[in-house]
Write an enzyme that holds these catalytic residues in place. Structure first.
Site, PDB file in Angstrom:
ATOM      1  N   ARG A   1      30.590  57.888   6.366  1.00 36.91           N
ATOM      2  CA  ARG A   1      29.569  57.079   5.681  1.00 36.91           C
ATOM      3  C   ARG A   1      28.259  57.168   6.439  1.00 36.91           C
ATOM      4  O   ARG A   1      27.910  56.257   7.193  1.00 36.91           O
ATOM      5  CB  ARG A   1      30.027  55.639   5.603  1.00 36.91           C
ATOM      6  CG  ARG A   1      31.205  55.460   4.679  1.00 36.91           C
ATOM      7  CD  ARG A   1      31.706  54.040   4.677  1.00 36.91           C
ATOM      8  NE  ARG A   1      32.996  53.978   4.002  1.00 36.91           N
ATOM      9  CZ  ARG A   1      33.879  53.019   4.175  1.00 36.91           C
ATOM     10  NH1 ARG A   1      33.619  52.022   5.003  1.00 36.91           N
ATOM     11  NH2 ARG A   1      35.029  53.032   3.521  1.00 36.91           N
TER      12      ARG A   1
ATOM     13  N   ARG B   1      24.574  56.508  17.602  1.00 35.35           N
ATOM     14  CA  ARG B   1      23.185  56.076  17.825  1.00 35.35           C
ATOM     15  C   ARG B   1      23.080  55.127  19.018  1.00 35.35           C
ATOM     16  O   ARG B   1      22.083  55.141  19.742  1.00 35.35           O
ATOM     17  CB  ARG B   1      22.629  55.461  16.539  1.00 35.35           C
ATOM     18  CG  ARG B   1      22.472  56.519  15.431  1.00 35.35           C
ATOM     19  CD  ARG B   1      22.307  55.915  14.053  1.00 35.35           C
ATOM     20  NE  ARG B   1      21.160  55.034  14.001  1.00 35.35           N
ATOM     21  CZ  ARG B   1      20.878  54.260  12.947  1.00 35.35           C
ATOM     22  NH1 ARG B   1      21.664  54.268  11.878  1.00 35.35           N
ATOM     23  NH2 ARG B   1      19.817  53.498  12.972  1.00 35.35           N
TER      24      ARG B   1
ATOM     25  N   ASP C   1      24.438  56.877   7.415  1.00 33.65           N
ATOM     26  CA  ASP C   1      23.441  55.852   7.093  1.00 33.65           C
ATOM     27  C   ASP C   1      22.182  56.437   6.447  1.00 33.65           C
ATOM     28  O   ASP C   1      21.978  57.647   6.458  1.00 33.65           O
ATOM     29  CB  ASP C   1      22.997  55.152   8.381  1.00 33.65           C
ATOM     30  CG  ASP C   1      23.991  54.102   8.821  1.00 33.65           C
ATOM     31  OD1 ASP C   1      24.738  53.599   7.972  1.00 33.65           O
ATOM     32  OD2 ASP C   1      24.008  53.796  10.035  1.00 33.65           O
TER      33      ASP C   1
END
Lengths: 251, 251
Positions: free
Chosen positions: A52, A199, A54
């Site tokens: 998934r 991240r 972003d």
């Protein structure tokens, strides 16, 4: 007509999309794939993605699967898809896979890389494709710190605050930082990733690279399981989903 | 206050602009620089550029000069400019140069490169940054053909039809094609370039690379001075102005 389970490798520029997953009021990669490929296959599609990604995250090798009764030959799908998809989403490969194969559930590991542009001035050609860090990064120190995240660990310190209460243990198979001029790419190969994990790791790596933290801080932060000790969440536009691996390797 | 002659090295993503040169009804790099930097220096600026890049052409090292009575220290210009310029235009260097120095007139040579993405499927991340060629290119043959454009020649065959009637003789100092995976970059270092010359050379190189022409065709086309024998004009978005050289070298 018999139903086939189709697996696609998909590349995209994430700039214009609100991430992979379908949302009510924003355009997602999943929605575009379901809508446009649905028109190609002649019926409503329900597409599952391996990851998934972003908003703003890019992909070279996202993998998706879906069932179809449509008759288009699998070898024709990449070219046929170019006629219905926008130019920033491209089907790179297509294959028929066993009925039980699922892009996300069957995935064994994934490789992400994160691109940093390290110069006191910006590069206008990388605005949407790399995180601009002005202060000189010590790539040796960053590389040293990566040994602390290899292996099976509780990665809670690098999980988005407020993330779902899934098991925070993940296994990192390989991690490295490479430098080519002013561009630094940090690569992460893991069996699974928590939400924002790459991240948040990169935000911490940058703190190590600018000598705000030493290389062993990566160990202490990981051990603390405390999100507040890790660095900022690096911006989405430097992140790339490179490859997804399955039992049979790369598709 | 005494007037200074300022020289800037400018990088830009050309996607959003109608080329470098100011136009009546379309946004150009020159207009943005003159308007935004004018506000920084406190008076109207008249900016000269080394090269008139077309709509969609990118630059790592465009060079511009302008006279100013503004007092901002030259070392502060790149950072100060970031505050007034859009993110797709960046001042990479600034210097005070002698009053007679002129970005275009003083230029001794320029390097352009042209990027091709060579794969039967597109790369969505290079849509605005490379020419997508599906047929496999023979880079050896392309490289061989380049010897025919080295030196001082009449390049009329590679000039835009209807171009100004300037002297069509130009000197090519160096040219080469490099390959890195599916990306091919063709580099041209010349003392001057005719309008569309690099893009027409690349269109011809591609015809050679797909075996539509042999390597010596580059010689015969050049000798013919006939634009109709050269290839198509390669699209602007694969072209990059890399560097401009002056008597003192790179600025």
């Amino acid at each position: 007509m018999c139903e086939r389970n189709i697996c696609l490798t998909v590349a995209y520029d994430g700039t214009a999309y609100h991430g992979f997953q379908r949302q009510a009021n924003a355009l997602s990669i999943q929605q575009v794939l379901e809508d446009r490929l649905g028109s190609l296959f002649g019926h409503t599609l329900k597409i599952a993605g391996a990851a998934r990604t972003d908003t703003g995250v890019h992909a070279h090798g996202q993998v998706v699967t879906f069932k179809t009764t449509g008759s288009i030959p699998v070898s024709r799908i990449p070219f046929a898809a170019q006629g219905v998809l926008p130019t920033d989403i491209v089907i790179r490969k297509a294959a028929v896979v066993p009925a039980e194969f699922h892009a996300r559930i069957s995935a064994k590991s994934k490789i992400y890389y994160y691109r940093i542009y390290n110069n006191h001035l910006a590069d206008p050609l990388l605005i949407r494709y790399a995180w601009h860090i002005r202060r000189k990064l010590d790539i040796e120190r960053m590389s040293q710190s990566l040994k602390h995240i290899i292996g099976k660990h509780d990665f809670s310190a690098f999980r988005a605050t407020g993330g779902a209460t899934v098991n925070p243990v993940r296994e990192m198979l390989h991690a490295e930082c490479r430098q080519d001029g002013d561009v630094i790419e940090c690569l992460f190969h893991g069996t699974g990733f928590l939400y924002h994990m790459v991240r948040n790791l990169v935000g911490t790596l940058v703190n190590i690279g600018i000598h705000k933290l030493d290389a062993d801080a990566m160990f202490h932060i990981r051990e603390s399981r405390d999100r507040h000790r890790a660095g900022v969440t690096a911006p989405a536009h430097g992140l790339y989903l490179k490859e997804v691996y399955y039992e049979s390797g790369l598709l």
